[in-house]
Design a protein around this motif. Structure first.
Motif, PDB file in Angstrom:
ATOM      1  N   LYS A  50       7.606   4.120  -6.738  1.00  0.00           N
ATOM      2  CA  LYS A  50       8.428   4.922  -5.825  1.00  0.00           C
ATOM      3  C   LYS A  50       8.414   4.519  -4.512  1.00  0.00           C
ATOM      4  N   ARG A  51       9.435   4.527  -3.780  1.00  0.00           N
ATOM      5  CA  ARG A  51       9.184   4.188  -2.275  1.00  0.00           C
ATOM      6  C   ARG A  51       8.994   5.421  -1.622  1.00  0.00           C
ATOM      7  N   ASP A  52       8.020   5.246  -0.549  1.00  0.00           N
ATOM      8  CA  ASP A  52       7.685   6.509   0.173  1.00  0.00           C
ATOM      9  C   ASP A  52       8.567   6.615   1.504  1.00  0.00           C
ATOM     10  N   LYS A  53       9.465   7.643   1.253  1.00  0.00           N
ATOM     11  CA  LYS A  53      10.724   7.813   2.331  1.00  0.00           C
ATOM     12  C   LYS A  53       9.924   8.174   3.637  1.00  0.00           C
ATOM     13  N   LYS A  54       9.004   8.995   3.838  1.00  0.00           N
ATOM     14  CA  LYS A  54       8.366   9.510   5.021  1.00  0.00           C
ATOM     15  C   LYS A  54       8.018   8.341   5.792  1.00  0.00           C
ATOM     16  N   ALA A  55       7.022   7.518   4.856  1.00  0.00           N
ATOM     17  CA  ALA A  55       6.357   6.403   5.539  1.00  0.00           C
ATOM     18  C   ALA A  55       7.644   5.199   6.200  1.00  0.00           C
ATOM     19  N   ALA A  56       8.554   5.301   5.349  1.00  0.00           N
ATOM     20  CA  ALA A  56       9.549   4.243   6.102  1.00  0.00           C
ATOM     21  C   ALA A  56      10.220   4.879   7.291  1.00  0.00           C
ATOM     22  N   ALA A  57      10.439   6.270   7.085  1.00  0.00           N
ATOM     23  CA  ALA A  57      11.266   6.791   8.319  1.00  0.00           C
ATOM     24  C   ALA A  57      10.229   6.770   9.676  1.00  0.00           C
ATOM     25  N   ALA A  58       9.041   6.932   9.222  1.00  0.00           N
ATOM     26  CA  ALA A  58       7.995   6.812  10.543  1.00  0.00           C
ATOM     27  C   ALA A  58       8.082   5.354  11.111  1.00  0.00           C
ATOM     28  N   ALA A  59       8.029   4.500  10.047  1.00  0.00           N
ATOM     29  CA  ALA A  59       7.884   2.943  10.607  1.00  0.00           C
ATOM     30  C   ALA A  59       9.178   2.871  11.343  1.00  0.00           C
ATOM     31  N   THR A  60      10.379   3.132  10.960  1.00  0.00           N
ATOM     32  CA  THR A  60      11.502   2.900  11.659  1.00  0.00           C
ATOM     33  C   THR A  60      11.590   3.671  12.754  1.00  0.00           C
ATOM     34  N   ALA A  61      11.105   4.792  13.115  1.00  0.00           N
ATOM     35  CA  ALA A  61      11.031   5.532  14.533  1.00  0.00           C
ATOM     36  C   ALA A  61      10.042   4.799  15.319  1.00  0.00           C
ATOM     37  N   ALA A  62       9.027   4.051  14.969  1.00  0.00           N
ATOM     38  CA  ALA A  62       8.107   3.706  15.751  1.00  0.00           C
ATOM     39  C   ALA A  62       8.783   2.325  16.244  1.00  0.00           C
ATOM     40  N   ALA A  63       9.456   1.551  15.395  1.00  0.00           N
ATOM     41  CA  ALA A  63      10.224   0.227  15.955  1.00  0.00           C
ATOM     42  C   ALA A  63      11.035   0.503  16.809  1.00  0.00           C
ATOM     43  N   ALA A  64      11.914   1.727  16.769  1.00  0.00           N
ATOM     44  CA  ALA A  64      12.895   1.930  17.603  1.00  0.00           C
ATOM     45  C   ALA A  64      12.250   2.348  19.116  1.00  0.00           C
ATOM     46  N   ALA A  65      11.257   3.145  19.012  1.00  0.00           N
ATOM     47  CA  ALA A  65      10.636   3.617  20.404  1.00  0.00           C
ATOM     48  C   ALA A  65      10.035   2.351  20.850  1.00  0.00           C
ATOM     49  N   ALA A  66       9.490   1.461  20.037  1.00  0.00           N
ATOM     50  CA  ALA A  66       8.706   0.421  20.797  1.00  0.00           C
ATOM     51  C   ALA A  66      10.167  -0.491  21.637  1.00  0.00           C
ATOM     52  N   ALA A  67      11.186  -0.897  20.902  1.00  0.00           N
ATOM     53  CA  ALA A  67      12.282  -1.529  21.362  1.00  0.00           C
ATOM     54  C   ALA A  67      12.672  -0.975  22.696  1.00  0.00           C
ATOM     55  N   LYS A  68      12.733   0.672  22.678  1.00  0.00           N
ATOM     56  CA  LYS A  68      13.208   1.195  23.782  1.00  0.00           C
ATOM     57  C   LYS A  68      12.241   1.003  24.991  1.00  0.00           C
ATOM     58  N   ALA A  69      10.973   1.231  24.626  1.00  0.00           N
ATOM     59  CA  ALA A  69       9.994   0.921  25.659  1.00  0.00           C
ATOM     60  C   ALA A  69      10.168  -0.338  26.340  1.00  0.00           C
ATOM     61  N   LYS A  70      10.174  -1.382  25.347  1.00  0.00           N
ATOM     62  CA  LYS A  70      10.454  -2.875  25.981  1.00  0.00           C
ATOM     63  C   LYS A  70      11.736  -3.043  26.955  1.00  0.00           C
ATOM     64  N   ALA A  71      12.829  -2.309  26.405  1.00  0.00           N
ATOM     65  CA  ALA A  71      14.145  -2.348  27.104  1.00  0.00           C
ATOM     66  C   ALA A  71      13.941  -1.463  28.664  1.00  0.00           C
ATOM     67  N   LYS A  72      13.295  -0.724  28.619  1.00  0.00           N
ATOM     68  CA  LYS A  72      12.862   0.112  29.851  1.00  0.00           C
ATOM     69  C   LYS A  72      12.057  -0.835  30.898  1.00  0.00           C
ATOM     70  N   ALA A  73      11.007  -1.594  30.147  1.00  0.00           N
ATOM     71  CA  ALA A  73      10.203  -2.493  30.987  1.00  0.00           C
ATOM     72  C   ALA A  73      10.830  -3.633  31.712  1.00  0.00           C
ATOM     73  N   SER A  74      11.808  -4.021  30.954  1.00  0.00           N
ATOM     74  CA  SER A  74      12.492  -5.331  31.430  1.00  0.00           C
ATOM     75  C   SER A  74      13.578  -4.815  32.607  1.00  0.00           C
TER      76      SER A  74
END
Length: 125
Positions: free
Chosen positions: A101-125
């Motif tokens: 079974k896929r852990d949906k909570k962990a997958a959602a947390a990883a997606t949210a973390a990746a989105a936050a990192a991309a947003k922070a990188k875009a702000k820094a640029s």
């Protein structure tokens, strides 16, 4: 029936993976050399090398299944594809039970973390 036996053998032995491949099959067993072979074009060439235009006959689907050294293969013709697909899907549903079974909570947390990192990188640029 042979594919079912292959799945049962892999379950009972506990080792090995049943690998299934499908590819288009035009009835040729060996490579056909091209007459008046021209050099290949890298990009933008008008490629008319599909199997239906060169062979003129019906294409089928070549299905191969392997488990360790045991190999099965069959060709399914166009008119039998729907019937084969129904039988094949029911066979897979009945025999693919070892998936975790896929852990949906962990997958959602990883997606949210990746989105936050991309947003922070875009702000820094």
């Amino acid at each position: 029936t042979e594919l079912t036996k292959l799945f049962q053998k892999s379950k009972s032995s506990g080792t090995g993976t049943v690998r299934i491949t499908m590819k288009q099959y035009d009835g040729q067993d060996q490579h056909r050399p091209r007459k008046n072979r021209q050099p290949r074009r890298r990009a933008g060439g008008s490629g008319s090398g599909d199997a239906t235009s060169s062979g003129g006959g019906e294409c089928g689907c070549l299905i191969r299944a392997t488990l360790n050294s045991r190999k099965l293969s069959t060709v399914v013709h166009q008119k039998d594809v729907n019937r084969f697909q129904l039988a094949f899907s029911s066979l897979l549903k009945g025999n693919i039970d070892g998936l975790k079974k896929r852990d949906k909570k962990a997958a959602a947390a990883a997606t949210a973390a990746a989105a936050a990192a991309a947003k922070a990188k875009a702000k820094a640029s």
